[in-house]
Design a protein around this motif. Structure first.
Motif, PDB file in Angstrom:
ATOM      1  N   GLY A   8      28.573 -10.306  39.428  1.00  0.00           N
ATOM      2  CA  GLY A   8      29.212  -9.187  38.757  1.00  0.00           C
ATOM      3  C   GLY A   8      28.421  -7.907  38.892  1.00  0.00           C
ATOM      4  O   GLY A   8      27.466  -7.804  39.625  1.00  0.00           O
ATOM      5  N   ALA A   9      28.858  -6.865  38.171  1.00  0.00           N
ATOM      6  CA  ALA A   9      28.206  -5.566  38.196  1.00  0.00           C
ATOM      7  C   ALA A   9      28.775  -4.745  37.067  1.00  0.00           C
ATOM      8  O   ALA A   9      29.840  -5.016  36.542  1.00  0.00           O
ATOM      9  CB  ALA A   9      28.442  -4.869  39.542  1.00  0.00           C
ATOM     10  N   SER A  10      28.041  -3.714  36.685  1.00  0.00           N
ATOM     11  CA  SER A  10      28.560  -2.801  35.672  1.00  0.00           C
ATOM     12  C   SER A  10      28.445  -1.396  36.192  1.00  0.00           C
ATOM     13  O   SER A  10      27.507  -1.059  36.889  1.00  0.00           O
ATOM     14  CB  SER A  10      27.764  -2.939  34.370  1.00  0.00           C
ATOM     15  N   CYS A  11      29.409  -0.556  35.869  1.00  0.00           N
ATOM     16  CA  CYS A  11      29.456   0.794  36.394  1.00  0.00           C
ATOM     17  C   CYS A  11      30.469   1.576  35.582  1.00  0.00           C
ATOM     18  O   CYS A  11      31.509   1.035  35.199  1.00  0.00           O
ATOM     19  CB  CYS A  11      29.868   0.762  37.872  1.00  0.00           C
ATOM     20  N   PRO A  12      30.222   2.858  35.302  1.00  0.00           N
ATOM     21  CA  PRO A  12      31.191   3.652  34.563  1.00  0.00           C
ATOM     22  C   PRO A  12      32.321   4.142  35.438  1.00  0.00           C
ATOM     23  O   PRO A  12      32.831   5.233  35.265  1.00  0.00           O
ATOM     24  CB  PRO A  12      30.326   4.825  34.056  1.00  0.00           C
ATOM     25  N   CYS A  13      32.734   3.335  36.400  1.00  0.00           N
ATOM     26  CA  CYS A  13      33.753   3.741  37.363  1.00  0.00           C
ATOM     27  C   CYS A  13      35.113   3.224  36.920  1.00  0.00           C
ATOM     28  O   CYS A  13      35.217   2.255  36.180  1.00  0.00           O
ATOM     29  CB  CYS A  13      33.434   3.164  38.747  1.00  0.00           C
ATOM     30  N   THR A  14      36.154   3.849  37.418  1.00  0.00           N
ATOM     31  CA  THR A  14      37.505   3.370  37.149  1.00  0.00           C
ATOM     32  C   THR A  14      38.287   3.343  38.441  1.00  0.00           C
ATOM     33  O   THR A  14      38.055   4.140  39.346  1.00  0.00           O
ATOM     34  CB  THR A  14      38.230   4.279  36.140  1.00  0.00           C
ATOM     35  N   THR A  48      33.067  -9.409  52.630  1.00  0.00           N
ATOM     36  CA  THR A  48      32.966  -7.940  52.593  1.00  0.00           C
ATOM     37  C   THR A  48      34.023  -7.452  51.611  1.00  0.00           C
ATOM     38  O   THR A  48      35.010  -6.830  52.012  1.00  0.00           O
ATOM     39  CB  THR A  48      33.189  -7.352  53.990  1.00  0.00           C
ATOM     40  N   LEU A  49      33.804  -7.687  50.351  1.00  0.00           N
ATOM     41  CA  LEU A  49      34.837  -7.529  49.331  1.00  0.00           C
ATOM     42  C   LEU A  49      35.408  -6.115  49.266  1.00  0.00           C
ATOM     43  O   LEU A  49      36.618  -5.935  49.120  1.00  0.00           O
ATOM     44  CB  LEU A  49      34.265  -7.921  47.974  1.00  0.00           C
ATOM     45  N   GLY A  50      34.554  -5.100  49.345  1.00  0.00           N
ATOM     46  CA  GLY A  50      35.029  -3.724  49.255  1.00  0.00           C
ATOM     47  C   GLY A  50      35.795  -3.498  47.965  1.00  0.00           C
ATOM     48  O   GLY A  50      35.355  -3.875  46.884  1.00  0.00           O
ATOM     49  N   ASP A  73      27.465  -3.255  47.528  1.00  0.00           N
ATOM     50  CA  ASP A  73      27.675  -1.973  46.873  1.00  0.00           C
ATOM     51  C   ASP A  73      28.033  -2.196  45.398  1.00  0.00           C
ATOM     52  O   ASP A  73      29.114  -2.699  45.094  1.00  0.00           O
ATOM     53  CB  ASP A  73      28.797  -1.219  47.580  1.00  0.00           C
ATOM     54  N   PRO A  74      27.155  -1.837  44.461  1.00  0.00           N
ATOM     55  CA  PRO A  74      27.449  -2.100  43.048  1.00  0.00           C
ATOM     56  C   PRO A  74      28.661  -1.342  42.531  1.00  0.00           C
ATOM     57  O   PRO A  74      29.383  -1.832  41.659  1.00  0.00           O
ATOM     58  CB  PRO A  74      26.163  -1.653  42.328  1.00  0.00           C
ATOM     59  N   GLU A  75      28.924  -0.152  43.070  1.00  0.00           N
ATOM     60  CA  GLU A  75      30.094   0.608  42.627  1.00  0.00           C
ATOM     61  C   GLU A  75      31.382  -0.084  43.051  1.00  0.00           C
ATOM     62  O   GLU A  75      32.339  -0.188  42.278  1.00  0.00           O
ATOM     63  CB  GLU A  75      30.049   2.030  43.188  1.00  0.00           C
ATOM     64  N   ALA A  76      31.403  -0.583  44.284  1.00  0.00           N
ATOM     65  CA  ALA A  76      32.579  -1.321  44.750  1.00  0.00           C
ATOM     66  C   ALA A  76      32.802  -2.579  43.921  1.00  0.00           C
ATOM     67  O   ALA A  76      33.941  -2.905  43.554  1.00  0.00           O
ATOM     68  CB  ALA A  76      32.404  -1.684  46.226  1.00  0.00           C
ATOM     69  N   LEU A  77      31.735  -3.291  43.601  1.00  0.00           N
ATOM     70  CA  LEU A  77      31.864  -4.509  42.801  1.00  0.00           C
ATOM     71  C   LEU A  77      32.418  -4.207  41.414  1.00  0.00           C
ATOM     72  O   LEU A  77      33.251  -4.949  40.887  1.00  0.00           O
ATOM     73  CB  LEU A  77      30.510  -5.207  42.680  1.00  0.00           C
ATOM     74  N   LEU A  79      34.340  -1.634  40.474  1.00  0.00           N
ATOM     75  CA  LEU A  79      35.750  -1.260  40.583  1.00  0.00           C
ATOM     76  C   LEU A  79      36.623  -2.476  40.877  1.00  0.00           C
ATOM     77  O   LEU A  79      37.691  -2.654  40.289  1.00  0.00           O
ATOM     78  CB  LEU A  79      35.930  -0.203  41.671  1.00  0.00           C
ATOM     79  N   THR A  80      36.152  -3.317  41.794  1.00  0.00           N
ATOM     80  CA  THR A  80      36.943  -4.496  42.158  1.00  0.00           C
ATOM     81  C   THR A  80      36.971  -5.508  41.023  1.00  0.00           C
ATOM     82  O   THR A  80      37.961  -6.230  40.850  1.00  0.00           O
ATOM     83  CB  THR A  80      36.383  -5.125  43.440  1.00  0.00           C
ATOM     84  N   GLY A  81      35.901  -5.562  40.246  1.00  0.00           N
ATOM     85  CA  GLY A  81      35.913  -6.425  39.068  1.00  0.00           C
ATOM     86  C   GLY A  81      37.033  -6.064  38.114  1.00  0.00           C
ATOM     87  O   GLY A  81      37.692  -6.933  37.534  1.00  0.00           O
TER      88      GLY A  81
END
Length: 331
Positions: A8-14, A48-50, A73-77, A79-81
């Motif tokens: 997993g990953a955490s990010c303030p992305c949407t 290569t999840l992207g 790429d933590p940002e991609a993870l 968002l994809t999460g």
């Protein structure tokens, strides 16, 4: 392998509508992998999840499938999460470089998988985010890292590599005929002032390019490709990843690889060709089981996207698809 394996990953992305893009050659990829992943309990590795376009389609179409999605790429993870959250435990996301597939699966106590998908190159997120510095068409910091924790950036390469090493990577990873000229001009320019932004580098390259060469496309295209490959060690990682992935593919399992430039495709072609040929010595009257081909090629050569898909999805224009089925365990 970067040694960083995290679930997993955490990010303030949407995830926004603009973030989503049509997966390349989706229907053909589904067709090729379906015979292996239709079984109950099957596991597919999306190496290569992207942004999860392929993964979401497979989870939707195969309700008993589990996907292990890998990305550095933590940002991609992050968002994809969000995108795959509704699939719960059927979508397992792992932060790692894709040559770490065996380690990732061992961590998850998975010994073999039914299918593996590689969709190589730069993800839509990385291309579209100006501040990542992947594009020569927009000014941004010279970064180009797929993993934001990596210490090597394009700016460091431009600032610290010798003229010889710049010339080498432009030749090897960009297949750039003007590599000596560009390397020389970059070294001259950085002696006057640091080159920290893509716009500065583009200006140096354009100024060093003869008028006739400018008509063949943007002068910076191959240099930027070479820098991106060097920053992320893409070809070295791929050369390790394809054999490692084949080793964890179950018998009758299938692998599909989508490559977007000839250097990547050459590595994939070479591994597939070697493992789909008999290793029996010439003149041996009977082929022993350990000499039989390990793989069966599922497509002849490399398949291209249809003209219709190229028109509707320009990202599919350079793609080359190769696919194999595993016939027996590796010797």
């Amino acid at each position: 392998m970067d040694g960083d394996l995290r679930l997993g990953a955490s990010c303030p992305c949407t995830m926004s509508e603009n973030t989503l893009h049509t997966p390349v050659m989706l229907e053909r990829t589904v067709e090729l992998l379906a015979p292996a992943i239709s079984r109950p309990g099957a596991v597919l590795v999306d190496a290569t999840l992207g942004l999860g376009g392929h993964a979401e389609a497979f989870l939707e179409r195969f309700p008993e499938l589990t996907i292990v999605g890998i990305d550095r790429d933590p940002e991609a993870l992050a968002l994809t999460g969000q995108r795959l959250a509704s699939y719960g435990a059927r979508a397992v996301l792992v932060r790692a470089v894709y040559d770490a597939i065996p380690v990732a699966l061992a961590t998850l106590v998975i010994t073999a998988v039914a299918g593996i998908l590689f969709d190589l190159g730069v993800s839509s997120l990385q291309l579209d985010r100006v501040d990542r510095g992947f594009s020569y068409s927009q000014d941004a910091p010279l970064d180009m890292r797929m993993d934001s924790d990596s210490p090597l950036t394009a700016e460091r390469i431009i600032a610290e590599y010798s003229e010889y090493d710049l010339r080498r990577i432009f030749y090897e990873f960009g297949e750039e005929k003007l590599a000596p000229r560009y390397a020389s001009k970059i070294v001259q320019a950085r002696e006057k002032s640091p080159i920290s932004r893509s716009g500065q580098l583009v200006d140096v390259i354009v100024a060093a390019t003869p008028a006739a060469a400018k008509r063949a496309g943007h002068p910076a295209k191959r240099v930027f490709q070479a820098l991106r490959i060097e920053v992320n060690q893409e070809l070295a990682v791929l050369a390790r990843a394809i054999p490692a992935a084949l080793d964890v593919l179950d018998v009758d399992g299938r692998m599909v690889v989508l490559a977007y430039q000839s250097l990547e495709d050459r590595i994939v072609k070479r591994v597939f060709a070697a493992r789909s040929a008999s290793t029996a010595p010439r003149g041996l009257p009977v082929e022993l089981p350990e000499h039989r081909p390990e793989l069966r090629l599922l497509v002849r050569g490399a398949e291209l996207a249809s003209d219709e898909e190229k028109q509707s999805n320009p990202r599919a224009t350079p793609v080359r698809l190769r696919a194999v089925q595993k016939l027996r365990p590796a010797a």
